[in-house]
Design a protein around this motif. Structure first.
Motif, mmCIF file in Angstrom:
data_model
loop_
_atom_site.group_PDB
_atom_site.id
_atom_site.type_symbol
_atom_site.label_atom_id
_atom_site.label_comp_id
_atom_site.label_asym_id
_atom_site.label_seq_id
_atom_site.Cartn_x
_atom_site.Cartn_y
_atom_site.Cartn_z
ATOM 1 N N ARG A 81 -7.143 -0.482 -14.257
ATOM 2 C CA ARG A 81 -7.815 -1.136 -13.128
ATOM 3 C C ARG A 81 -6.932 -1.081 -11.880
ATOM 4 O O ARG A 81 -7.417 -0.854 -10.771
ATOM 5 C CB ARG A 81 -8.162 -2.581 -13.482
ATOM 6 N N SER A 119 -4.182 -10.526 -7.061
ATOM 7 C CA SER A 119 -4.964 -10.234 -8.258
ATOM 8 C C SER A 119 -5.770 -11.465 -8.659
ATOM 9 O O SER A 119 -5.741 -12.491 -7.982
ATOM 10 C CB SER A 119 -4.041 -9.805 -9.408
ATOM 11 N N THR A 174 -6.921 2.263 -9.908
ATOM 12 C CA THR A 174 -8.016 2.538 -8.970
ATOM 13 C C THR A 174 -7.758 1.940 -7.593
ATOM 14 O O THR A 174 -8.277 2.433 -6.593
ATOM 15 C CB THR A 174 -9.344 1.982 -9.518
ATOM 16 N N THR A 175 -6.955 0.871 -7.515
ATOM 17 C CA THR A 175 -6.696 0.232 -6.221
ATOM 18 C C THR A 175 -5.406 0.722 -5.571
ATOM 19 O O THR A 175 -5.294 0.739 -4.346
ATOM 20 C CB THR A 175 -6.631 -1.296 -6.381
ATOM 21 N N THR A 176 -4.426 1.120 -6.359
ATOM 22 C CA THR A 176 -3.135 1.542 -5.804
ATOM 23 C C THR A 176 -3.004 3.054 -5.696
ATOM 24 O O THR A 176 -2.167 3.548 -4.939
ATOM 25 C CB THR A 176 -1.969 1.028 -6.674
ATOM 26 N N THR A 180 0.857 -1.195 0.000
ATOM 27 C CA THR A 180 0.000 0.000 0.000
ATOM 28 C C THR A 180 0.886 1.236 0.000
ATOM 29 O O THR A 180 2.021 1.200 0.496
ATOM 30 C CB THR A 180 -0.926 0.048 1.235
#
Length: 286
Positions: free
Chosen positions: A94, A170, A97-99, A8
């Protein structure tokens, strides 16, 4: 198995301290992690691309020395520039958007260009912008090159002898070359120095660290992989080639500078050479 990267953005500083990374390198590694996640997140890319080389060692098998570029072999000999862009771009979005990291393919070209080439490499430059980099974020939104980028290389028609799936959080696993496959590849690269007019000091160090750290390398398996990889490039494999003075003169060029790139282990050139040759002597080669 070790997977060494911050997962993160918020943990980068703590992660860097715990793993003895400079924060700047940990930030770059987080951006690399996103690219690996994007490959694992694509059914086509995850089934096609295999992470290999120095960063495969450093991310998974032997944390010690990282490089800027990510090297892959392709299981699909017919892979094209258009297919890479078609599947890479949405997968990178994609992951963004998460990282929180923005990505953009800034360069994608085939080397050598043209049809009918035997050993093709796709040369990519993937620009990125971390969440706290507004200038690079804006450049990417405007369709302009980011000032930060990660080189990616994808090779076709390279023998892939053994892989293992790594969980990247993933949809699919990331295929990574095994240590035996990587060592065989690096031994071939050492032999190729003379005919290709190259220097490969990093391969001597990486193999020596594997051997000194007790990596479970089965000589009979490494031999099979080495012969297969060398045959694909018409490189003759024998003990005489590994003992050639020019091979080691080339491998020593730039070797001392590698100490600055290692975090925990460095082996002097003389000791590394002895370790590699001792291993080569137990391989079943002429």
């Amino acid at each position: 198995m070790i997977t060494l990267y911050p997962k993160t953005f918020s943990e980068i500083s703590v992660w860097a301290k715990e793993n003895r990374f400079p924060v700047s390198e940990a930030r770059f590694r987080y951006a690399q992690f996103g690219i690996l996640q994007s490959i694992a997140g694509s059914k086509l890319l995850s089934s096609t691309l295999v992470l290999k080389g120095g960063n495969a060692l450093d991310f998974v098998w032997q944390p010690n020395r990282s490089t800027r570029d990510l090297d892959f072999s392709s299981r699909n000999a017919d892979l094209t520039v258009e297919q890479i862009r078609e599947f890479f771009e949405p997968s990178l979005q994609r992951v963004s958007t998460t990282t929180g990291v923005s990505y953009r393919i800034q360069r994608l070209k085939q080397q050598p260009p043209g049809a009918g080439k035997s050993f093709i490499t796709f040369d990519l430059s993937i620009g990125y912008a971390l969440p706290d980099e507004p200038r690079n974020q804006q450049l990417i939104r405007n369709g302009s090159p980011s000032l930060a980028n990660i080189p990616v290389e994808i090779s076709l028609n390279e023998p892939i002898c053994a892989t293992q799936d790594v969980d990247m959080g993933s949809a699919n696993g990331l295929q990574v070359s095994t240590q035996e496959d990587i060592v065989a590849e690096k031994l071939r690269a050492l032999l190729q120095q003379v005919p290709r007019n190259r220097t490969r000091p990093q391969d001597v160090l990486d193999i020596a660290v594997c051997l000194r750290d007790g990596a479970h390398l089965r000589p009979e398996i490494v031999t099979v992989f080495l012969l297969q990889k060398a045959a694909s490039r018409n490189i003759e494999v024998n003990l005489k080639g590994f003992l050639a003075e020019e091979l080691w003169q080339r491998a020593e060029q730039g070797y001392a500078e590698l100490e600055r790139t290692t975090r925990t282990k460095f082996i002097s050139f003389g000791q590394a050479k002895e370790l590699v040759l001792a291993f080569v002597r137990i391989l079943a080669i002429p």
